[in-house]
Design an enzyme around this catalytic site. Structure first.
Site, PDB file in Angstrom:
ATOM      1  N   LYS A 131       0.856  -1.190   0.000  1.00 12.17           N
ATOM      2  CA  LYS A 131       0.000   0.000   0.000  1.00 12.17           C
ATOM      3  C   LYS A 131       0.887   1.232   0.000  1.00 12.17           C
ATOM      4  O   LYS A 131       2.035   1.155   0.436  1.00 12.17           O
ATOM      5  CB  LYS A 131      -0.868   0.017   1.261  1.00 12.17           C
ATOM      6  CG  LYS A 131      -2.113   0.852   1.131  1.00 12.17           C
ATOM      7  CD  LYS A 131      -3.248   0.058   0.501  1.00 12.17           C
ATOM      8  CE  LYS A 131      -4.485   0.884   0.280  1.00 12.17           C
ATOM      9  NZ  LYS A 131      -5.636   0.017  -0.039  1.00 12.17           N
ATOM     10  N   ASP A 171      -6.998   4.412  -4.358  1.00  6.67           N
ATOM     11  CA  ASP A 171      -7.669   4.285  -3.059  1.00  6.67           C
ATOM     12  C   ASP A 171      -8.279   5.674  -2.827  1.00  6.67           C
ATOM     13  O   ASP A 171      -8.492   6.412  -3.811  1.00  6.67           O
ATOM     14  CB  ASP A 171      -6.657   3.889  -1.964  1.00  6.67           C
ATOM     15  CG  ASP A 171      -7.318   3.384  -0.685  1.00  6.67           C
ATOM     16  OD1 ASP A 171      -7.663   2.198  -0.620  1.00  6.67           O
ATOM     17  OD2 ASP A 171      -7.521   4.177   0.262  1.00  6.67           O
TER      18      ASP A 171
END
Ligand code: GLU
Length: 451
Positions: A131, A171
């Protein structure tokens, strides 16, 4: 190993996480949520506790933190911090989104990366977990500023990513506009048209059909499956949706398609409740075209919609709830309100939106609860399908992608269900998701030796 000695080891590990990762509360929360599920699997399969597998799982393989300097429209130099945490690549290349939001810090990126390992393993599509992101706030920034920021971000990030290494996507705060700018800069620096280096691309240049819709659609399919196992149906149900980004919008779309009615959407300033059901075309116009706020929706919708500044959507009584905004958005008081209002199921479109204490309240009240790492895996699943299309230079029709998404979500539900049964906690999707994900990743790590 006995259950008691496993418990002791897990408790020691929890303390160690807090000591070694000071001031990272979100990461502690995500790690502790998983560790609490592992006692039965470690007792039954002691080989998965050997060779420091859990310790390795908790330590990212690589963490990159970097300066991003860029120029705003007034010509002033600005500085943000960029992150990429490459958590685990045993099942496949690191895979996971980038978040651009002022709240982003190393703790947030690590919690998201850790969750991503399990989520990605559950998809069964051969992707590891990672991430990244930045504390850059795209809100109020011009297209040109967002472009310059994305170019500066990629100027450092490009050396760490690649189709077979690490594949970022979107995201919060990162959608197709940002992916375009990131991809353009990667191409310019490397002189390679490497489609598989990023997912969530535009459909005209290597992106998959259905990626934008996938997280929201997948979550509703997961919810429908949870209800089906209880002999219930989604059709005719009243639903609460929080958030108004990509996940929320396509959650509303799928809910309506399956005959349910989405009553709410929200943003950081307040929420709107629309007794006729959210008008999707208006919502898309305001959010996707105008980049506006949900207050604008209420103003233009007419009598059926009310805007509530502050407040939270969980105040509205409904049958099902799909938190789709951000972490820790649904707390104990909200869970109690939902239970009092007769909620039957809660399925997480966002990552870790329900606090641990609120999860306990829902589960104790017999509410079906789908944790994000299972319920919202549809987004990354279609990203993995995009990687497949890219490696074969193929473009799949929308229908094929949607069928595959539906089958991945069914499989994830099934593996969670079966795993929960196998470890004596039937219907418990938390144990199911954590243990099934853990088994898959640690088996891959074990087979690949100590590294
Ligand atoms: N950010 C999404 C998630 O939380 C998708 C990641 C991806 O497509 O790689 O799973």
């Amino acid at each position: 190993m006995t259950a008691a000695s496993t418990q002791e080891r897990l408790a020691a590990l929890q303390k160690e996480i807090v000591r070694r990762n000071p001031a990272q509360p979100e990461f502690h929360q995500a790690a502790s949520e998983v560790l609490q599920s592992l006692e039965p699997v470690l007792t039954a399969r002691p080989e998965l506790a050997e060779a420091a597998l859990i310790e390795r799982l908790l330590e990212p393989e690589r963490q990159v933190v970097f300066r991003v300097s860029w120029q705003d429209d007034e010509g002033r130099a600005r500085v943000n911090r960029g992150f990429r945490v490459e958590f685990n690549s045993a099942p496949g290349p690191y895979k996971g989104g980038l978040r651009f939001h002022p709240s982003v810090n190393l703790s947030v990126v690590k919690f998201l990366g850790f969750e991503q390992i399990f989520k990605n393993a559950l998809t069964g599509l051969g992707v590891g977990g990672g991430k990244g992101g930045s504390d850059f706030d795209p809100r109020g920034r011009s297209d040109a500023e967002v472009m310059r920021f994305c170019q500066a971000f990629t100027t450092e990030l490009y050396r760490h990513i690649g189709a077979g290494t690490d594949v970022p996507a979107g995201d919060i705060g990162v959608g197709s506009r940002e992916i375009g700018f990131l991809f353009g800069q990667y191409r310019r620096i490397t002189n390679r048209w490497e489609a598989g280096v990023l997912t969530g691309k535009g459909t005209g240049w290597g992106g998959s059909q259905g990626r934008t819709q996938a997280t929201g659609y997948g979550n509703v399919l997961f919810l429908a499956e949870m209800l089906r196992r209880r002999g219930q149906d989604l059709a005719g149900r009243q639903a609460l949706v929080s958030g108004s980004g990509n996940v929320a919008i396509y959650t509303v779309e799928k809910l309506h398609e399956l005959g349910a009615r989405a009553l709410t959407v929200s943003d950081s300033a307040g929420y709107v409740v629309d007794e006729k059901g959210i008008d999707l075309e208006l919502l898309k116009q305001i959010k996707e075209v105008e980049r506006g706020r949900v207050r604008d929706y209420a103003e233009r919708r007419g009598a059926s919609a009310v805007y509530v500044p502050g407040g939270s959507v969980w105040e509205v009584p409904a049958d099902v709830a799909l938190p789709s905004a951000t972490q820790n958005e649904l707390n104990v008081a909200d869970a109690l309100t939902l239970v009092r209002g007769g909620v039957q199921a809660v399925s997480e479109g966002a990552n870790m939106p329900v606090t641990p204490e609120a999860v306990r309240i829902l589960r104790d009240a017999g509410v079906a609860y789908g944790p994000g790492k299972a319920a919202n895996a549809g987004g990354v699943a279609v990203s993995a399908l995009e990687m497949r299309q890219n490696s074969g230079r193929e473009t799949w029709p929308r229908e094929r992608v949607e069928n595959e998404l539906a089958s991945v979500m069914r499989d994830i539900h099934e593996v969670c269900w079966q795993t929960a049964e196998r470890y004596g906690t039937p219907g418990d999707y938390v144990t199911g998701a954590n243990v099934a994900g853990f088994e898959r990743v640690t088996e891959a790590m074990l087979a690949q030796g100590l590294l």
